[in-house]
Structures are given as structure tokens and as C-alpha cells.
Design a protein around this motif. Structure first.
Motif, PDB file in Angstrom:
ATOM      1  N   ASP A  98       8.570  -0.125  -2.388  1.00 18.83           N
ATOM      2  CA  ASP A  98       8.528  -0.438  -3.816  1.00 18.83           C
ATOM      3  C   ASP A  98       7.913   0.774  -4.516  1.00 18.83           C
ATOM      4  N   GLY A  99       8.744   1.719  -4.906  1.00 23.85           N
ATOM      5  CA  GLY A  99       8.226   2.961  -5.483  1.00 23.85           C
ATOM      6  C   GLY A  99       7.441   3.732  -4.441  1.00 23.85           C
ATOM      7  N   GLU A 100       6.185   4.080  -4.765  1.00 22.75           N
ATOM      8  CA  GLU A 100       5.351   4.818  -3.824  1.00 22.75           C
ATOM      9  C   GLU A 100       4.678   3.913  -2.795  1.00 22.75           C
ATOM     10  N   ALA A 101       4.717   2.612  -3.042  1.00 22.69           N
ATOM     11  CA  ALA A 101       4.075   1.656  -2.147  1.00 22.69           C
ATOM     12  C   ALA A 101       5.103   1.044  -1.182  1.00 22.69           C
ATOM     13  N   ARG A 144       0.836  -1.195   0.000  1.00 18.43           N
ATOM     14  CA  ARG A 144       0.000   0.000   0.000  1.00 18.43           C
ATOM     15  C   ARG A 144       0.873   1.248   0.000  1.00 18.43           C
ATOM     16  N   ALA A 145       0.330   2.322  -0.578  1.00 17.32           N
ATOM     17  CA  ALA A 145       0.956   3.638  -0.475  1.00 17.32           C
ATOM     18  C   ALA A 145       0.508   4.297   0.834  1.00 17.32           C
ATOM     19  N   ILE A 146       1.247   5.304   1.261  1.00 12.17           N
ATOM     20  CA  ILE A 146       0.985   5.929   2.552  1.00 12.17           C
ATOM     21  C   ILE A 146      -0.417   6.544   2.631  1.00 12.17           C
ATOM     22  N   PRO A 147      -0.913   7.292   1.615  1.00 17.46           N
ATOM     23  CA  PRO A 147      -2.267   7.854   1.753  1.00 17.46           C
ATOM     24  C   PRO A 147      -3.336   6.790   1.986  1.00 17.46           C
ATOM     25  N   ALA A 148      -3.189   5.640   1.346  1.00 15.44           N
ATOM     26  CA  ALA A 148      -4.172   4.568   1.539  1.00 15.44           C
ATOM     27  C   ALA A 148      -4.096   4.019   2.967  1.00 15.44           C
ATOM     28  N   SER A 153       3.711  10.917   9.998  1.00 15.08           N
ATOM     29  CA  SER A 153       3.875   9.984  11.108  1.00 15.08           C
ATOM     30  C   SER A 153       3.979   8.547  10.601  1.00 15.08           C
ATOM     31  N   VAL A 154       3.134   8.182   9.638  1.00 11.50           N
ATOM     32  CA  VAL A 154       3.201   6.842   9.063  1.00 11.50           C
ATOM     33  C   VAL A 154       4.543   6.633   8.374  1.00 11.50           C
ATOM     34  N   LEU A 155       5.018   7.650   7.648  1.00  4.35           N
ATOM     35  CA  LEU A 155       6.333   7.547   7.022  1.00  4.35           C
ATOM     36  C   LEU A 155       7.413   7.304   8.070  1.00  4.35           C
ATOM     37  N   ALA A 156       7.340   8.021   9.190  1.00  2.56           N
ATOM     38  CA  ALA A 156       8.335   7.836  10.252  1.00  2.56           C
ATOM     39  C   ALA A 156       8.319   6.407  10.781  1.00  2.56           C
ATOM     40  N   HIS A 157       7.114   5.843  10.955  1.00  3.29           N
ATOM     41  CA  HIS A 157       7.018   4.447  11.389  1.00  3.29           C
ATOM     42  C   HIS A 157       7.603   3.506  10.334  1.00  3.29           C
ATOM     43  N   LEU A 158       7.320   3.775   9.069  1.00  4.34           N
ATOM     44  CA  LEU A 158       7.818   2.905   8.006  1.00  4.34           C
ATOM     45  C   LEU A 158       9.346   2.926   7.948  1.00  4.34           C
ATOM     46  N   ILE A 159       9.942   4.088   8.118  1.00  5.88           N
ATOM     47  CA  ILE A 159      11.412   4.169   8.116  1.00  5.88           C
ATOM     48  C   ILE A 159      11.988   3.353   9.264  1.00  5.88           C
ATOM     49  N   ASP A 160      11.356   3.450  10.428  1.00  6.70           N
ATOM     50  CA  ASP A 160      11.803   2.666  11.582  1.00  6.70           C
ATOM     51  C   ASP A 160      11.651   1.166  11.304  1.00  6.70           C
ATOM     52  N   LEU A 161      10.520   0.772  10.752  1.00  2.00           N
ATOM     53  CA  LEU A 161      10.297  -0.645  10.450  1.00  2.00           C
ATOM     54  C   LEU A 161      11.249  -1.144   9.358  1.00  2.00           C
ATOM     55  N   GLU A 162      11.566  -0.287   8.393  1.00  6.24           N
ATOM     56  CA  GLU A 162      12.519  -0.661   7.349  1.00  6.24           C
ATOM     57  C   GLU A 162      13.900  -0.925   7.950  1.00  6.24           C
ATOM     58  N   ARG A 163      14.315  -0.077   8.885  1.00  7.51           N
ATOM     59  CA  ARG A 163      15.612  -0.292   9.546  1.00  7.51           C
ATOM     60  C   ARG A 163      15.657  -1.643  10.248  1.00  7.51           C
TER      61      ARG A 163
END
Length: 287
Positions: free
Chosen positions: A278-281, A237-241, A261-271
Motif C-alpha cells: 500500500d504505497g510505501e507500506a 509498516r514501511a521497510i525501514p521500520a 533483503s526485506v524487500l526480496a522477502h516481501l516480493i516472495d510473500l506477495e507472490r
């Protein structure tokens, strides 16, 4: 818990602490930025707020003829630090606290922009102190909302000035790249190990059961993390969804903050190797 006073009206929170609210209410500042004056015979001014003439005059009225030992800054956002320059000119006090930080952002801001002219006379780090008659302010490094965020402990009364790291009305905006969810969570964990009696935040009422609130904030962030992992476990999923699913009924004015905030969580989870972009998703990474 003391009720909010109107902007510009001083409120004594305890003998060593007076609060003055700046007239800059918004969806991201609540009723406005709270400046705290610490001391009786001589004082420190914590987060003098925006460059607002009325707020400056209100602070000067509270200070009266007392010496100002320091103008103390928790972080470099425009609702916290610009008022320091006029106060320094009026009082001769040094600006101390958070380090200056220059940043080229990678997306739309969801909180007040940086103060580009912030230039402290003294940068404080973990354990550094400034003191006056009967009071001490000791820096506690609490990065997360910003990389340079500091809280300040008042050991004489076991109070903590928590800036925007822990607020009395909402969780903090954590907006990459300056905001960092990994750091933010670690800073919350750090506060749990302290014995502070009360928090005086930059926005919202004082917090008289701080450990309970901080544990709740940690739990809230972990719930958000769990929501993200469940959604990505269903499909990329993309962040807006994700925000549409996670924040039902959200004020549209806060949608951008939720995306950050969701982006911040995703960066933490990616680490941590749990998700990948995958692109925007974004997608979950199989264990």
C-alpha cells in the motif's frame, strides 16, 4: 578449515585447488574476493576478481607457465568478473560461465555493482562442463543472489565452488530486481540434494559441513519471513521500520543491504498471496 592468507598469497586447499585472495576487503566482501585455481598440469581460474593489477600479478605467478583452459565466472558483479579481461589477454584463455545480464535497477545497490563490460566467450548452463587434465568443472544453476549465478562442481574431489550463493562468513545479499528470494530459496533446497564434501565460496573460509550450513541458511531465511509476517500482522509498516525491529544492533553500513533483503522477502510473500503493498507500506493479507 584453512585460515585466510594475506591478499596475493596462494594457499593450497587440496592438490587440485589453490586459493588467492584479492585485496578488496569491504563490509560486503569480507576479507576480499577469493579466486580459485583448479588443476595441476593445466588450470581453470574461477572468479578472477576485480580489475586489480596486484591481484592479476599474483594470479599470473601461481599460473606460471601452465596452460589456462578457461576463465570461469560465477556471476557478473564487479568484485568477481572484471579481472577476466586482463587474464584473457595474458593467457589467451576463453571466458566462460554466467550469462551476461543488463539491468536497470529499481533502487540503491546494497552490494558490489554489476560489471557492465562482462562478455563471456561461452555461456554455460546447468550440466555444462569445462575440463582439463584430471579435473572437471560442471555448472550448477543457482540463481538468487543474481539471476545468472552459477556454482561449479569438481566431481573428482566432491568440491563445490559456491560463488556468492553460499558464503563462509555471511548469508548472501539478495537485492531485487536482479536478486530473487524465491529463486534463492529454491537454489538452497537444490544444494541439499547433493553430496558435496566441501564448498569453496567467493568470500570467507571453506565450508566443510555444507549440508548443515545450507539447512541453517534456509532456517534463517524462514525465520526472517516469520518476523515479517508477525510485524505486518500487528500493523502495516514501511521497510525501514521493519528493518529497525528485525535487525537490532546492525552495523549502519549494512542497513541498505537489510532493506533490500526485506524487500526480496516481501516480493516472495506477495507472490504467495500473503502480503500486499500500500504505497510505501506493506500489509498482511487476511487468509
Amino acid at each position: 578449515m584453512a585460515k585466510d592468507s594475506p591478499a596475493g598469497v596462494p594457499m593450497t586447499l587440496e592438490p587440485l585447488v589453490t586459493r588467492v585472495l584479492a585485496p578488496n576487503a569491504s563490509p560486503y566482501t569480507y576479507t576480499g574476493t577469493q579466486t580459485h585455481i583448479v588443476g595441476i598440469d593445466d588450470v581453470a581460474i574461477i572468479d578472477p576478481g576485480p580489475a586489480d593489477a596486484a591481484h592479476h600479478e599474483a594470479l599470473m605467478t601461481v599460473i606460471a607457465a601452465r596452460p589456462v583452459v578457461a576463465i570461469v565466472i560465477t556471476h557478473h558483479h564487479r568484485d568477481h568478473s572484471p579481472g577476466a579481461r586482463a587474464l584473457k589477454e595474458a593467457t589467451g584463455a576463453p571466458i566462460v560461465g554466467a550469462a551476461p545480464f543488463a539491468l536497470s535497477d529499481d533502487g540503491p545497490r546494497a552490494d558490489d555493482a554489476f560489471d557492465p563490460d562482462y562478455a563471456p566467450d561461452r555461456v554455460m548452463a546447468e550440466g555444462d562442463s569445462v575440463s582439463g587434465t584430471g579435473w572437471t568443472l560442471t555448472a550448477i544453476a543457482t540463481p538468487g543472489h543474481t539471476k545468472n549465478h552459477l556454482a561449479f562442481a569438481l566431481p573428482e574431489t566432491r568440491a563445490l565452488f559456491s560463488g556468492d550463493h553460499v558464503m563462509g562468513w555471511s548469508t548472501s545479499v539478495v537485492s531485487p530486481p536482479d536478486g530473487d528470494m524465491t529463486d534463492y530459496m529454491a537454489s538452497l533446497e537444490k544444494l541439499i540434494g547433493r553430496d558435496d564434501r566441501v564448498y569453496y565460496p567467493g568470500h570467507g573460509p571453506e565450508i566443510d559441513r555444507p549440508e548443515r550450513l545450507v539447512r541453517g541458511m534456509l532456517g534463517h531465511r524462514k525465520q526472517r519471513e516469520g518476523q515479517i509476517l508477525r510485524l505486518l500482522g500487528e500493523a502495516p509498516r514501511a521497510i525501514p521500520a521493519m528493518v529497525e525491529r528485525m535487525y537490532a544492533g546492525l552495523d549502519p553500513r549494512l542497513f541498505g543491504a537489510a532493506e533490500r533483503s526485506v524487500l526480496a522477502h516481501l516480493i516472495d510473500l506477495e507472490r504467495r498471496g500473503l502480503v500486499a503493498a500500500d504505497g510505501e507500506a506493506w500489509r498482511a493479507v487476511a487468509a
